[in-house]
Design an enzyme around this catalytic site. Structure first.
Site, short mmCIF file in Angstrom:
data_model
loop_
_atom_site.label_atom_id
_atom_site.label_comp_id
_atom_site.label_asym_id
_atom_site.label_seq_id
_atom_site.Cartn_x
_atom_site.Cartn_y
_atom_site.Cartn_z
N LYS A 1 -3.47 4.01 6.28
CA LYS A 1 -3.28 2.61 6.62
C LYS A 1 -1.87 2.36 7.18
O LYS A 1 -1.70 1.65 8.17
CB LYS A 1 -3.49 1.72 5.38
CG LYS A 1 -4.94 1.50 4.99
CD LYS A 1 -5.00 0.48 3.88
CE LYS A 1 -6.43 0.20 3.46
NZ LYS A 1 -6.50 -0.85 2.41
N ASP B 1 -14.85 6.25 9.35
CA ASP B 1 -14.70 6.33 10.81
C ASP B 1 -15.69 7.28 11.48
O ASP B 1 -16.17 6.99 12.59
CB ASP B 1 -13.28 6.73 11.18
CG ASP B 1 -12.29 5.58 11.03
OD1 ASP B 1 -12.72 4.46 10.68
OD2 ASP B 1 -11.08 5.80 11.26
N HIS C 1 -10.98 -3.65 13.32
CA HIS C 1 -10.86 -4.76 12.39
C HIS C 1 -9.42 -4.92 11.90
O HIS C 1 -8.87 -6.03 11.90
CB HIS C 1 -11.79 -4.55 11.19
CG HIS C 1 -11.74 -3.14 10.66
ND1 HIS C 1 -12.13 -2.05 11.40
CD2 HIS C 1 -11.31 -2.63 9.48
CE1 HIS C 1 -11.96 -0.94 10.69
NE2 HIS C 1 -11.45 -1.27 9.52
N LYS D 1 -8.68 3.02 19.24
CA LYS D 1 -9.22 2.45 18.01
C LYS D 1 -8.46 1.20 17.60
O LYS D 1 -9.06 0.16 17.30
CB LYS D 1 -9.18 3.48 16.87
CG LYS D 1 -9.64 2.90 15.54
CD LYS D 1 -9.39 3.84 14.38
CE LYS D 1 -9.72 3.16 13.06
NZ LYS D 1 -9.42 3.99 11.88
N PHE E 1 -10.19 8.06 9.48
CA PHE E 1 -10.30 8.27 8.04
C PHE E 1 -11.40 7.38 7.50
O PHE E 1 -11.95 6.54 8.21
CB PHE E 1 -8.97 8.00 7.33
CG PHE E 1 -8.49 6.57 7.43
CD1 PHE E 1 -8.71 5.67 6.41
CD2 PHE E 1 -7.81 6.13 8.56
CE1 PHE E 1 -8.26 4.35 6.50
CE2 PHE E 1 -7.34 4.83 8.66
CZ PHE E 1 -7.57 3.93 7.64
N THR F 1 0.84 -1.19 0.00
CA THR F 1 0.00 0.00 0.00
C THR F 1 0.88 1.24 0.00
O THR F 1 2.03 1.21 0.44
CB THR F 1 -0.93 0.03 1.23
OG1 THR F 1 -1.85 1.13 1.09
CG2 THR F 1 -0.13 0.23 2.51
N ASN F 2 0.32 2.33 -0.51
CA ASN F 2 0.90 3.65 -0.33
C ASN F 2 -0.12 4.56 0.36
O ASN F 2 0.02 5.79 0.35
CB ASN F 2 1.33 4.26 -1.67
CG ASN F 2 2.72 3.79 -2.08
OD1 ASN F 2 3.61 3.65 -1.24
ND2 ASN F 2 2.92 3.55 -3.37
N ASN F 3 -1.15 3.94 0.94
CA ASN F 3 -2.17 4.68 1.67
C ASN F 3 -1.58 5.14 3.00
O ASN F 3 -1.28 4.33 3.88
CB ASN F 3 -3.40 3.79 1.90
CG ASN F 3 -4.53 4.51 2.59
OD1 ASN F 3 -4.35 5.12 3.64
ND2 ASN F 3 -5.72 4.42 2.02
N ASP G 1 -7.28 -5.96 2.53
CA ASP G 1 -8.47 -5.37 1.92
C ASP G 1 -9.53 -5.34 3.00
O ASP G 1 -9.66 -6.27 3.80
CB ASP G 1 -8.94 -6.16 0.70
CG ASP G 1 -9.82 -5.32 -0.21
OD1 ASP G 1 -9.68 -4.08 -0.19
OD2 ASP G 1 -10.64 -5.88 -0.95
#
Length: 208
Positions: A15, A166, A192, A187, A163, A10-12, A71
């Site tokens: 996350k 949320d 999850h 959180k 984000f 990922t590059n998020n 995912d």
């Protein structure tokens, strides 16, 4: 003790920040940009498991490094489990804004749930880990780890943190607070993604 290195597909930035907080002190998590990957990785599966595996396999096969990918889907009871695998594109698919537009996704979700008797929902994260069997083998091994948090969709936005969805998702354990109203630590302890990452970490520590 030196942290072990992990590549996350990922590059998020959101996350990455969450995962790095959860694994701090045990693993050093690198992003796709850290290994020079700038291309869009395919996500064409119709399940969370399929998409996570597709991303992790792509990085392993094209960059030759062990990798994990996640995912995540929001599954809403009144919508028959939707948006599910289409969570990030929910708004755009229904004429609200662009793909991966968090505000458009929330607006679409709240409109769809207007007047609904049930607002029950859950977030589900699936993490796929792909690793080589060893330097002398061309074969790879794959594992899946799942994390789930039950809750409900609030009638409106609450909180400034987090984000994605949320601000409108209230986990059952949080006493009515949305994820966006909770500290990052609180959180991550029940989310999850936090639960799935914990399973991944426990597995990796056990097999080292």
């Amino acid at each position: 003790m030196m942290e072990q290195e992990l590549i996350m597909a990922t590059n998020n930035a959101h996350k990455l920040e969450e995962v790095r907080q959860i694994l701090a002190g045990t693993f050093s998590v690198k992003s796709l940009s850290d290994i020079g990957c700038t291309e869009d990785i395919p996500e064409t599966a119709d399940t969370l498991e399929g998409n996570a595996l597709e991303k992790a396999r792509y990085i392993y096969e094209h960059y030759g490094v062990d990798c994990f990918a996640d995912d995540t889907g929001l599954e809403v009871e009144a919508l028959g489990g939707a948006p599910g695998v289409y969570t990030a594109r929910f708004g755009a698919m229904n004429g609200y804004g662009e793909s991966h537009d968090a505000e458009a996704n929330i607006e679409c979700l709240l409109d769809r749930l207007e007047g609904a008797e049930s607002r029950r929902a859950r977030f589900r994260t699936v993490i796929a880990l792909v690793r080589g069997r060893g330097a002398e083998s061309n074969e790879k091994e794959e594992w899946l780890f799942e994390g789930i948090v039950e809750g409900e969709i609030l009638p409106g936005r609450a909180g400034e943190g987090g984000f994605g969805y949320d601000p409108v998702f209230a986990p059952r354990e949080a006493g009515g607070l949305s994820f966006a109203q909770m500290s990052a630590e609180a959180k991550n302890s029940i989310s999850h993604r936090g639960r799935a990452i914990k399973k991944l970490s426990e597995f990796l520590c056990a097999v080292q």
